[in-house]
Write an enzyme that holds these catalytic residues in place. Structure first.
Site, PDB file in Angstrom:
ATOM      1  N   HIS A 115       0.833  -1.214   0.000  1.00 37.53           N
ATOM      2  CA  HIS A 115       0.000   0.000   0.000  1.00 37.53           C
ATOM      3  C   HIS A 115       0.859   1.253   0.000  1.00 37.53           C
ATOM      4  O   HIS A 115       0.536   2.241  -0.650  1.00 37.53           O
ATOM      5  CB  HIS A 115      -0.923   0.022   1.220  1.00 37.53           C
ATOM      6  CG  HIS A 115      -2.214  -0.712   1.003  1.00 37.53           C
ATOM      7  ND1 HIS A 115      -3.134  -0.321   0.070  1.00 37.53           N
ATOM      8  CD2 HIS A 115      -2.734  -1.810   1.607  1.00 37.53           C
ATOM      9  CE1 HIS A 115      -4.171  -1.140   0.095  1.00 37.53           C
ATOM     10  NE2 HIS A 115      -3.951  -2.058   1.015  1.00 37.53           N
ATOM     11  N   GLU A 123      -6.189  -2.207  12.180  1.00 39.31           N
ATOM     12  CA  GLU A 123      -7.235  -2.105  11.163  1.00 39.31           C
ATOM     13  C   GLU A 123      -7.623  -3.512  10.696  1.00 39.31           C
ATOM     14  O   GLU A 123      -8.799  -3.845  10.616  1.00 39.31           O
ATOM     15  CB  GLU A 123      -6.717  -1.277   9.988  1.00 39.31           C
ATOM     16  CG  GLU A 123      -7.696  -1.166   8.829  1.00 39.31           C
ATOM     17  CD  GLU A 123      -7.082  -0.503   7.611  1.00 39.31           C
ATOM     18  OE1 GLU A 123      -7.848  -0.122   6.715  1.00 39.31           O
ATOM     19  OE2 GLU A 123      -5.839  -0.385   7.545  1.00 39.31           O
ATOM     20  N   HIS A 124      -6.631  -4.321  10.374  1.00 37.89           N
ATOM     21  CA  HIS A 124      -6.851  -5.710   9.953  1.00 37.89           C
ATOM     22  C   HIS A 124      -6.129  -6.643  10.920  1.00 37.89           C
ATOM     23  O   HIS A 124      -4.940  -6.452  11.194  1.00 37.89           O
ATOM     24  CB  HIS A 124      -6.301  -5.960   8.542  1.00 37.89           C
ATOM     25  CG  HIS A 124      -6.802  -5.006   7.507  1.00 37.89           C
ATOM     26  ND1 HIS A 124      -6.086  -3.876   7.113  1.00 37.89           N
ATOM     27  CD2 HIS A 124      -7.947  -5.002   6.775  1.00 37.89           C
ATOM     28  CE1 HIS A 124      -6.768  -3.234   6.187  1.00 37.89           C
ATOM     29  NE2 HIS A 124      -7.906  -3.885   5.960  1.00 37.89           N
TER      30      HIS A 124
END
EC number: 3.5.4.19
Length: 799
Positions: A621, A687-688
């Site tokens: 990312h 987040e994950h």
């Protein structure tokens, strides 16, 4: 213009005794026949005189000396008529520009470098003979006016040439200003001499006096003291100055004095190593920045930390400016190559790195190591807001015209309209393959199923007391604005993750916003396809803070929305935070956002290839992504297998350069048990969260803080990002402690209702009156009392 008087300095001691008023002229002529090389260089480097000239006697100084003078603050050379033959040598052999050479002719030095184009011999006054009275006489004689009151228009500026105000001077006030070395003017309202700050305390130190080109106006350069020049306590009579380098310098100087002990700024001042490291870090980020907005942003960061170093070391912006001016005057300039170590570094970066792409390894018992591994990058919210606020305010006030200007400025596209209205033209679907349509349709349907299941089946009703029925029911948020990052990226997944729940919740108006492509001014056909599928009314062809502002406030062509949702860079996040706190916008947001992140928990039985692939899917990312592996009782062999798998897979990825930089600050944390690993994850609030452990489903109950959980070896994050049905718009930066990911309820508000019968009023009425009386709210109490009295539930004389 400077004044037509040129103090001649033949010994530095005389200058020292008369500097206080002689420096007001703003220029000097050093006597080269009396001063030696070291004295000339000392004066030129150390004395803050705007223009330093040097009379150059023939043959006294070497060529190297002359170049040294001109490269260290001497602005021009005065050549006597008898020495005029050296002019050709200066120009042709030493490369001295002609406009820096002043040659005497008939008793006049003709000059084009200093502001005054000529000085007659009688205007060159020895510093030993220069008195305050003589200086006053010369100034008053030079300036003229056609005003009936005989006053002289006077512009007052600070040492950075910023205008403080426009005032008037008289001959007497000029004399007093020079005598005191202070800002002294003539007050027309009081009809008397006005010593600035004599009553207000906002005085001025006079630095220089000059005239304009026609000698009918004065300019006072001053150092302003205390709150400012204007009686309204602003720095300027024309309002406050914009936040810039000078304003930042002032703020940092103030913080050097009063910043709290534990503040980040105080840490910078007290820790030179930290400050130097931040300067190097920001310089590197500036070299990597692309595009106007990112480059200007990173440059601003670098300026902040560079200014902090200046302030810490008592170096002013004026010192830097003087240095720049000196460099501007250099005759011989180095080629401009970087120092060897930086050239070598740049060449090394151009070559493909060959080192292993491995994560750091730290044990859970290493508290400092864990703290560093779990720390997130500092977000400079206040600095971002300084850049974002003007953009938001401009779009709010000027609407479409401002939005189109920003789209041209930041996205490089000149559009005639900022919106693409539904139904969307066929040309916007060009390039969309059937395979992509099928993939999007499957993803849309799965997301629809999962989010439709979240809709309440019926109104929630609870009878809290006999005759007291409380209920809660959902209603869609009427108008929602969905931000879809774009430009060079294609993110239809974000479009469907936001658009489908909005459609399921039955929002009446769905507005997309996505920056247009630079190539053709369109958005990707995949995003347009999703917009059509979810019933979007329009697509706003803009990105960044300007798109958020357009949706939050509305423009001529864009409806004002009630809620803005969607991920974005730091500017988008800052804009969302701004509008949610502005009552003029009356607009909520989904959640704050930061860099994307993943935390994987793996045990000895985990597949090393699976673990590596999950880490890398996040690392690609961006270099600021957070990638953490928490290993439970991992053997050295398993750790090496994972490290090798990370390297091998990363080398096959197109974005390997980004992955390499991300993994360089990523960590494997070694734990002794499952509970310890989950506790660490809950503390981080990722987040994950991916559970690649035996009996993974049994441990989901221990998860308290996470955006979304991926359970088991065959559940990669990628599935949740696109097609499983859960939403990929998730809280980052630790906000999973307080926020949920986007869901159907994100696009709804819940209204409560109550229905009370006489029986119900009898059951709760006395309690209501008791509490209302205690709070002193008799109106509340009376609303119940009147009803109960009419129902005969309490005596008429009830108190």
């Amino acid at each position: 213009m400077v004044l037509p008087i040129l103090p001649l300095i033949d010994d530095l001691a005389s200058w020292g005794t008369k500097k206080a008023y002689a420096s007001l002229v703003g220029q000097v002529l050093l006597d080269g026949s009396s001063l030696n090389k070291d004295e000339v260089l000392q004066f030129a480097k150390e004395e803050e005189v705007p223009l330093v000239a040097l009379s150059l006697p023939n043959a006294k100084f070497s060529d190297d000396d002359i170049i040294a003078f001109l490269n260290n603050g001497v602005s021009s050379l005065f050549i006597a008529s008898q020495d005029a033959k050296i002019v050709d040598h200066l120009v042709e052999e030493l490369n001295v520009p002609k406009n820096r050479i002043v040659v005497e002719g008939n008793g006049v030095f003709h000059n084009q470098f200093l502001v005054n184009q000529k000085f007659s011999q009688d205007r060159i006054v020895s510093i030993k003979k220069l008195t305050k009275d003589l200086l006053i006489k010369e100034v008053v004689a030079e300036v003229r006016t056609d005003r009936p009151d005989g006053l002289f228009t006077t512009l007052v500026v600070d040492q950075y040439e910023r205008c403080l105000g426009l005032v008037y001077s008289s001959k007497e006030s000029i004399a007093k200003a020079i005598d005191l070395g202070r800002g002294v003017y003539y007050s027309r309202s009081r009809n008397e001499i006005w010593v600035k700050g004599e009553t207000s305390g906002n005085g001025q130190k006079l630095l220089q006096i000059s005239t304009d080109c026609d000698s009918d106006a004065l300019k006072f350069i001053v150092e302003q003291e205390n709150v400012g020049f204007c009686h309204l306590e602003t720095m300027s009579c024309f309002g406050e100055f914009k936040h810039g380098l000078v304003g930042l310098e002032s703020l940092l100087k103030q913080r050097l004095q009063d910043a709290p002990k534990e503040s980040y700024t105080r840490r910078l001042f007290n820790d030179p190593a930290l400050l130097d490291a931040k300067i190097k870090e920001e310089a590197e980020e500036l070299t990597e920045a692309k595009g106007k907005q990112e480059i200007s942003w990173e440059a601003a960061d670098l300026f902040y930390f560079a200014l902090a170093k200046l302030v810490t070391n008592n170096v002013s912006l004026k010192d830097v400016e003087n240095n720049l001016n000196m460099k501007h005057l250099k005759i011989t300039r180095r080629k401009g190559d970087a120092k060897p170590k930086f050239v070598a570094q740049a060449k090394a970066e151009e070559e493909a790195p060959t080192g292993p792409i491995h994560l750091h390894v730290v044990n859970a018992s290493d508290k400092e190591g864990i703290k560093k591994a779990l720390s997130r990058p500092i977000q400079k919210t206040s600095e971002i807001m300084h850049l974002v606020n003007p953009i938001i305010e401009n779009v709010r006030d000027r609407g479409d015209s401002a939005l189109l200007e920003y789209t041209e400025k930041f996205d490089g596209v000149k559009l005639s309209t900022p919106v693409l209205n539904a139904p969307f033209p066929e040309e916007y679907f060009e390039g969309l393959t059937e395979e992509m349509k099928d993939a999007l349709d499957l993803s849309i349907e799965n997301v629809r199923k999962f989010h439709a299941a979240q809709l309440p089946k019926e109104t929630l009703e609870v009878e809290t007391q006999p005759g007291v029925l409380c209920s809660r029911f959902p209603r869609p948020i009427e108008k929602v604005g969905l931000y879809i990052p774009g430009g060079t990226a294609i993110l239809p997944s974000t479009a469907l993750m936001l658009g489908v729940p909005a459609q399921v919740a039955q929002c009446k108006e769905i507005v997309f916003a996505s920056p247009p492509r630079k190539s053709d001014g369109k958005v990707s056909p995949e995003v347009v396809y999703v917009a059509e599928k979810v019933g979007a009314r329009m697509i706003v062809l803009a990105g960044g803070a300007q798109a958020v502002a357009a949706m939050a406030y509305g423009t001529e062509t864009i409806p004002k929305v009630d809620k803005v949702l969607g991920p974005g860079n730091q500017f988008v996040t800052a804009a969302k935070m701004y509008v949610q706190n502005d009552t003029q916008a009356l607009c909520s947001i989904d959640m704050p956002a930061g860099p994307s992140e993943v935390l994987v928990i793996a045990d000895e039985d985990a597949d090393a290839d699976f673990v590596a692939s999950d880490l890398l899917s996040q690392a690609e990312h961006g270099i600021d992504s957070q990638v953490i592996l928490v290993g439970i009782k991992l053997s050295e062999k398993k750790i090496q297998e994972i490290q090798d798998a990370v390297h091998d897979q990363a080398m096959q990825l197109p974005r390997v350069d980004i992955v390499r930089k991300c993994i360089a600050h990523s960590t494997i944390i070694l734990c002794d048990g499952y509970e310890e690993a989950l506790e660490m994850s809950n503390k981080y609030a990722p987040e994950h969260l991916i559970l690649q452990i035996a009996n993974a489903n049994d441990y989901v109950k221990l998860v308290d803080n996470a955006g979304s959980v991926f359970v088991g070896a065959y559940t990669p994050e990628s599935c949740g990002d696109y097609s499983s049905g859960t939403n990929h718009t998730l809280p980052t930066y630790g906000y999973a402690r307080q926020y949920s990911g986007a869901n159907t309820a994100t696009f709804q508000k819940f209204i409560t209702a109550q229905n009370i019968t006489p029986e119900g009023l009898e059951n709760i009425g006395r309690a209501v009156m008791c509490v209302a009386k205690k709070e002193g709210l008799d109106g509340h109490r009376n609303a119940v009392k009147i009803r109960m009295s009419k129902l005969g539930l309490i005596p008429k004389d009830f108190q």
